[in-house]
Design an enzyme around this catalytic site. Structure first.
Site, mmCIF file in Angstrom:
data_model
loop_
_atom_site.group_PDB
_atom_site.id
_atom_site.type_symbol
_atom_site.label_atom_id
_atom_site.label_comp_id
_atom_site.label_asym_id
_atom_site.label_seq_id
_atom_site.Cartn_x
_atom_site.Cartn_y
_atom_site.Cartn_z
ATOM 1 N N HIS A 168 0.849 -1.193 0.000
ATOM 2 C CA HIS A 168 0.000 0.000 0.000
ATOM 3 C C HIS A 168 0.882 1.239 0.000
ATOM 4 O O HIS A 168 1.938 1.240 0.614
ATOM 5 C CB HIS A 168 -0.907 0.014 1.245
ATOM 6 C CG HIS A 168 -2.064 0.935 1.102
ATOM 7 N ND1 HIS A 168 -1.976 2.266 1.409
ATOM 8 C CD2 HIS A 168 -3.310 0.718 0.639
ATOM 9 C CE1 HIS A 168 -3.139 2.837 1.159
ATOM 10 N NE2 HIS A 168 -3.965 1.922 0.682
ATOM 11 N N ASP A 214 -7.942 -5.454 -0.323
ATOM 12 C CA ASP A 214 -8.405 -6.323 -1.411
ATOM 13 C C ASP A 214 -8.011 -7.788 -1.217
ATOM 14 O O ASP A 214 -8.407 -8.636 -2.004
ATOM 15 C CB ASP A 214 -7.841 -5.814 -2.745
ATOM 16 C CG ASP A 214 -8.397 -4.440 -3.091
ATOM 17 O OD1 ASP A 214 -9.616 -4.288 -3.031
ATOM 18 O OD2 ASP A 214 -7.611 -3.531 -3.401
#
Ligand code: CMC
Length: 432
Positions: free
Chosen positions: A305, A362
């Site tokens: 991320h 996700d």
């Protein structure tokens, strides 16, 4: 602590003010940099750039903290519903009971699609990607709206309610079209998420029975996706909105930005990756090896991320939901075991440890969507429905801020220097 930074470049010294966010994060204000020095700031991917001031969501990436309007994400695990969180994000505080009732009533009243809009679905091929349909239909919905640039709060709330309500109907219709199933109209007796499940899975002769645990799981998944400060799609919504494009056009652009596999489309890419392992021929160890090999062009999907350099708190909560849902449904999914194995391998591997790469939102969401019966090509659509309140909140915040400027980045030009036009009959043949 100093309230300015001093920069000396090419013999020119400038003092640049330092701003502090309400949770303390410092930023150097470079708004006068180019005017004072002639230099641009170069920051591809905007990894170091705060593009706006925003009071909606706060992330501490080092410690894995996420807050909506100051409230830690973990506090949303049991109590509020998605509609309440949507209102909080958009209007800046928790709603009162009458406000929430009123907003919910608006969602119910606006769930249907104009028949003219419904006919648009017939123009799409049956195998059209649902994200393309979603974006096109949100934009088309804008053609049925009149004054949606209004700064009147009541009118804005009405427009936001129409968009939040109809996006779920559009998603359900896109799914029905892909399956060749008849459209199921919304049922005003059902709540937001139950109504979406009804429109997706009921048949004219067979009402889908809503499982409260599935409804609760989807409620929390939507909440976890509802906002995430200046991610790619939200930054897109603000970028488009900065030209004073309307809310619907801006949200449609957000859907397109979300679609890619490095952003919301990662929830599909994760399942593709897990299925490839499950089919055989590729082990979890092979996948980890490929992800570490830069020449492969492959990444461990659902990992890493831009902001979190720690466990994404949403991933922790989603892992818990996945366990609860599988226990409740008394079901097993081999992909869940593969995901857990991949996670354990990555978290023990120096490549991922050194780069501080952890599971993101996700990684587990697709496994839960599968358990609920949502097909893979609808996963990113689910993300979009969840993220919509965040997009609306950012569009409104930007629209309400006085003195807002159009988003217009600069570049470092790398093309040819001054070149003269050559008439076509005098151009040399291309080499090779
Ligand atoms: N697998 C393998 N290596 C990775 C991964 C990954 N998933 N993510 C980052 N890296 C490596 C990257 O190669 C780089 O290595 P090095 O320093 O040796 O060059 C280092 O980690 C830093 O990565 P980066 O590309 O500078 O990170 P970024 O902030 O530009 O990208 C990201 C963030 C999310 C796009 C990226 O981590 C990624 O591609 N992840 C996989 C796709 C994914 O799961 N996306 C969902 C993001 S979260 C929710 C959302 O936005 O939808």
């Amino acid at each position: 602590m100093s309230d300015h930074a001093t920069l000396t470049v090419n013999g020119i010294t400038v003092e640049l003010p330092i701003l502090r966010g309400s949770c303390g994060e410092p930023a150097i204000d470079i708004t006068t940099l180019t005017a004072q020095t002639g230099y641009l700031a170069y920051d591809p991917g905007f990894g170091n750039t705060a593009s706006c001031r925003s009071a909606i969501t706060w992330i501490d990436g080092d410690h894995g903290i996420l807050r909506y309007r100051g409230i830690p994400i973990e506090q949303f695990a049991t109590k509020p519903n998605f509609v309440e969180v949507a209102w909080l994000l958009i209007f800046g505080r928790l709603p009162t009971t009458p406000e929430l009732k009123d907003f919910s009533a608006k969602l119910t009243a606006n769930a249907h699609l104009h028949e003219g809009l419904r006919h648009h679905f017939e123009g799409f091929p049956v195998d059209a990607p649902p994200m393309a349909i979603l974006s096109a239909m949100i934009n088309a919905k804008g053609c049925f709206e009149d004054d949606f640039l209004s700064s009147d709060d009541q009118q804005f709330e009405d427009a936001a309610a129409r968009l939040i309500s109809k996006v779920r109907t559009i998603a359900a219709y896109a799914y029905r079209r892909a399956k060749g199933l008849p459209v199921i109209y919304p049922d005003p007796k059902l709540r937001y998420i139950a109504n979406m499940l009804h429109m997706m899975f009921s048949m004219p002769y067979d009402q889908y029975v809503i499982d409260p645990d599935i409804e609760a799981a989807l409620n929390l998944i939507f909440i976890l996706h509802a906002d995430h400060e200046q991610n790619c799609s939200t930054a897109t919504v603000r970028m488009v909105g900065s030209s004073h494009a309307n809310l619907f056009a801006s949200a449609a652009a957000g859907v397109c930005a979300l679609w890619g596999p490095l952003h919301g489309g990662a929830n599909v890419a994760v399942i593709d990756m897990l299925e490839a392992i499950h089919r055989g021929g590729l082990s979890p160890e092979d996948v980890i090896r490929r992800a570490k090999d830069k020449s492969s062009g492959f990444r461990l999907m659902g990992f890493g991320h831009r902001v979190y350099k720690n466990y994404d708190p949403r991933a922790t909560m989603l892992r818990d939901i996945s366990e609860r849902i599988f226990t409740k449904l008394n079901r097993q999914d081999p992909l869940l075991d593969i995901a857990r194995k991949l996670e354990a391998l990555a978290l023990a591997d120096p490549y991922f440890v050194e780069r501080r790469l952890y599971p993101n939102v996700d990684f587990y969401s697709g496994i839960i969507f599968r358990a609920i019966g949502i097909p893979t090509d609808m996963f990113t659509v689910m993300f979009a429905i969840g993220r919509l309140p965040g997009w609306i909140a950012h569009w409104k915040e930007q629209h309400d801020q006085p003195g807002g400027r159009i988003a217009r980045p600069r570049q470092v030009y790398t093309g040819p220097d001054l070149t003269n036009y050559t008439p076509i009959d005098q151009r040399p043949a291309p080499a090779g």
